[in-house]
Design an enzyme around this catalytic site. Structure first.
Site, mmCIF file in Angstrom:
data_model
loop_
_atom_site.group_PDB
_atom_site.id
_atom_site.type_symbol
_atom_site.label_atom_id
_atom_site.label_comp_id
_atom_site.label_asym_id
_atom_site.label_seq_id
_atom_site.Cartn_x
_atom_site.Cartn_y
_atom_site.Cartn_z
ATOM 1 N N LYS B 94 4.276 16.095 60.976
ATOM 2 C CA LYS B 94 4.043 14.650 61.036
ATOM 3 C C LYS B 94 3.477 14.370 62.420
ATOM 4 C CE LYS B 94 6.108 10.318 61.497
ATOM 5 N NZ LYS B 94 7.333 9.597 61.815
ATOM 6 N N GLY B 155 11.124 1.354 64.685
ATOM 7 C CA GLY B 155 12.455 0.922 65.099
ATOM 8 C C GLY B 155 12.646 -0.588 65.135
ATOM 9 N N ALA B 182 7.661 3.651 59.284
ATOM 10 C CA ALA B 182 8.061 2.770 60.394
ATOM 11 C C ALA B 182 8.070 1.294 60.016
ATOM 12 C CB ALA B 182 7.149 2.958 61.610
ATOM 13 N N GLY B 183 9.092 0.618 60.516
ATOM 14 C CA GLY B 183 9.169 -0.836 60.390
ATOM 15 C C GLY B 183 10.089 -1.346 59.300
ATOM 16 N N ASN B 204 14.056 5.651 59.213
ATOM 17 C CA ASN B 204 15.112 6.298 59.992
ATOM 18 C C ASN B 204 16.117 5.264 60.497
ATOM 19 O OD1 ASN B 204 16.685 7.730 61.831
ATOM 20 N ND2 ASN B 204 15.006 8.721 62.837
ATOM 21 N N THR B 205 15.664 4.418 61.442
ATOM 22 C CA THR B 205 16.594 3.507 62.116
ATOM 23 C C THR B 205 17.355 2.619 61.131
ATOM 24 O OG1 THR B 205 14.926 3.474 63.838
ATOM 25 C CG2 THR B 205 16.760 1.981 64.102
#
Lengths: 322, 255
Positions: B94, B155, B182-183, B204-205
């Site tokens: 990635k 994040g 992301a986001g 992830n976050t």
């Protein structure tokens, strides 16, 4: 005779707990001074179970709530609580920290200024964990050693432990399975211009920081957690982030001298909780992770509970084999 | 879903950072049913080896997609990718080339350049990019088989800041796997991405920093399944006017 490998935090705490119960203990340490090779030298020395609960299991409270009392009999403990603050932009972080912890009261700008005059006007909101405490890890290791020796415990420096010991407390050097190192980095600052009297935690999405006063204008800062077994000195990236976080707490830290930087490997199991493991006739205490000073007293008591009954049976066994 | 020739069933890809403990991470992976996890290779971990942590990840039985998180230059990203190939024994990478440290926005120029170098070197590249169509074309030209457009800054948990751009991407690249990276903050964000026709979501976050990461992993997996099923079922069009859903035929005559 109970033999212990490792005169780090875990080994010494167990030695004291065993000696208090009347056992004869001998601790073997490869290094030359108390805690020489112990990762605890780089610890913050926070006794902060209620704050730690934010990202740790409930056991940190059940096992850690009495730690300050245990340590107070060994070494000076500063019981002034923990103040948690956040920059205005990240106020949401304070709310979620509050949702995930207990044992605090919310404080406003005026109360923050009353608790820590140096921070007056700098933060609009905070959380105050009044029951929390901290100690100085290196003095604590020295005082702990002295206490063990006072009670007749023997500490042998500068030589490897015998192949077979009763209790193994050698951290990352131990052969226990499932352990992994979690690297932490720290710096010690001298900043007589800024007077802070209790542990501070700065919540920040990128650079969470704790600052622990050591007295006489000396402060320890830390906060990094890296899944790595590297023991090299702290990186520029980590230091830059930690130092700018300190600057966010108080601009006076811009003038601080950096007395020391360091990095250590904290042994941890997959759930980040410590364990006592019996294996081939030896008891292993390991996995204290970032909760060494907080959880060592409770785990040392558990280790002593396991070892003392065994010791009581020893005369029987000796008779049987004689 | 076919990713570089591999059949992947779960449309959720999971990042492995910031969890309260590896034990919770493993549980979250299991609860989400994901088949691909990303692992960032910091110079630190490479230097000292994060072997203990990686062993735990390997035990989850998922496929590891190493990433170049935190790389700010082409050279750094390429070197990290080469290290990752050795450490994890995979050609998957990635690719992140960060252009701006505040927004963590990708540097798309560096990204295309690094993608070209890595594809030529035999890597199968998963590029973290913006929703720009031309950049997408250049990445495909460079040899990427798929695109990973951002939903919002890494994040931030803001959800999809520009759904229209993602819709345009879907239309422009009908046959290229698109993975929103992301986001994502909430399950509804993930469902929305899937309803727009994205092939998968990487996050992830949103899970790692939830109060109950395992519960959130389950919620995200359900949302992604729901969004995907909704997209496939061809949703009705929006209308400005109300349309009665009960038929007029057979209405009682009350006169």
């Amino acid at each position: 005779m109970i033999t212990i490998a490792g005169a780090g935090l875990a080994g010494l705490a167990c030695a004291l707990e065993l000696a208090r119960r009347g056992a004869q203990v001998r601790v073997h340490e490869q290094g030359h001074t108390p805690g020489d090779s112990s990762v605890a030298r780089y610890a913050g020395g926070m006794l902060a179970p209620w704050c730690e609960r934010e990202s740790a299991e409930e056991e940190v409270i059940t096992l850690g709530a009495q730690a300050a009392d245990w340590w107070a009999e060994v070494t000076p403990v500063t019981r002034r609580g923990t103040l948690v603050v956040t920059p205005p932009r990240d106020r949401a972080a304070l709310q979620s920290f509050a949702r995930r912890t207990r044992g605090f009261c919310s404080v406003d700008r005026a109360e923050i200024g009353r608790l820590e005059p140096a921070l007056a006007g700098r933060f609009a909101q905070g959380l105050f964990f009044e029951q929390e405490a901290h100690l100085d890890p290196r003095s604590a290791l020295r005082d702990l050693t002295a206490k063990v020796q006072e009670l007749g415990g023997e500490i042998i420096y500068g030589a490897p432990a015998p192949a077979r010991v009763t209790l193994n407390c050698t951290g990352m050097a131990s052969p226990v399975k499932g352990l992994r190192p979690v690297r932490g980095e720290m710096a010690v600052l001298h900043c007589p211009d800024v007077q802070i009297t209790r542990t501070l935690r700065l919540l920040h999405p990128r650079m969470p920081l704790y600052l622990v006063p050591r007295g006489d204008g000396v402060y320890m800062i830390g906060g990094t957690m890296i899944e790595s077994s590297s023991t090299r000195p702290p990186t520029v990236r980590s230091l830059t982030e930690m130092l700018s976080a300190a600057f966010t707490l108080h601009p006076g830290f811009a003038e601080a001298s950096v007395l020391e930087t360091g990095a250590g490997l904290r042994p941890a199991f997959a759930d980040n909780l410590p364990r006592l493991i019996r294996q081939d006739g030896t008891l292993y205490l390991n996995g204290l992770y970032r909760h060494g000073f907080l959880l060592a007293p409770a785990l040392a008591a558990q280790a002593a509970d396991l070892l003392i009954p065994e010791k009581n049976h020893e005369p029987d066994r000796q008779r049987a084999t004689a | 879903m076919l990713i570089y020739g591999s059949e992947i069933h779960s449309r959720l890809l999971l990042g492995t950072a910031q969890y309260p403990s590896p034990a919770i991470l493993s549980e979250a992976i299991r609860a989400s049913g994901c088949e691909i996890i990303t692992v960032s290779l910091r110079r630190e971990t490479a230097d000292g080896s994060g072997a203990g942590f990686w062993e735990l990840l390997r035990d989850t039985g998922t496929r590891i997609l190493p990433n170049t998180a935190g790389c700010h230059s082409v050279q750094e990203a390429v070197t990290t990718a080469q290290m990752a190939r050795e450490v994890f024994g995979t050609n998957w990478i990635k690719l992140e080339v960060i252009g701006h440290s505040d927004t963590l926005q990708p540097n798309v120029f560096g990204l295309v350049e690094a993608a070209r170098i890595l594809c030529a070197d035999g890597f199968q590249v998963f590029p973290y990019t913006t929703d720009d169509l031309v950049v997408g074309e250049k990445l495909i030209e460079a040899g990427c088989d798929l695109l990973m457009p951002w939903g919002a800054p890494i994040g931030s948990g803001q959800g999809l800041r520009n759904p229209d751009a993602l819709r345009a991407m879907r239309a422009h690249f009908p046959d290229v796997p698109l993975i929103v990276d992301a986001g994502i903050g909430r399950p509804s964000d993930a469902a929305q991405a899937m309803e727009l026709g994205m092939d998968a979501v990487l996050l992830n976050t949103a899970i790692a920093q939830a109060g109950d990461p395992i519960g959130m992993a389950r919620a995200m997996a359900l949302a992604i399944q729901a969004g995907q099923a909704g997209f496939v079922a061809d949703p009705m069009e929006r209308r400005d006017m109300a349309v009665p859903s009960t038929p007029i035929l057979g209405l009682a005559e009350l006169a």
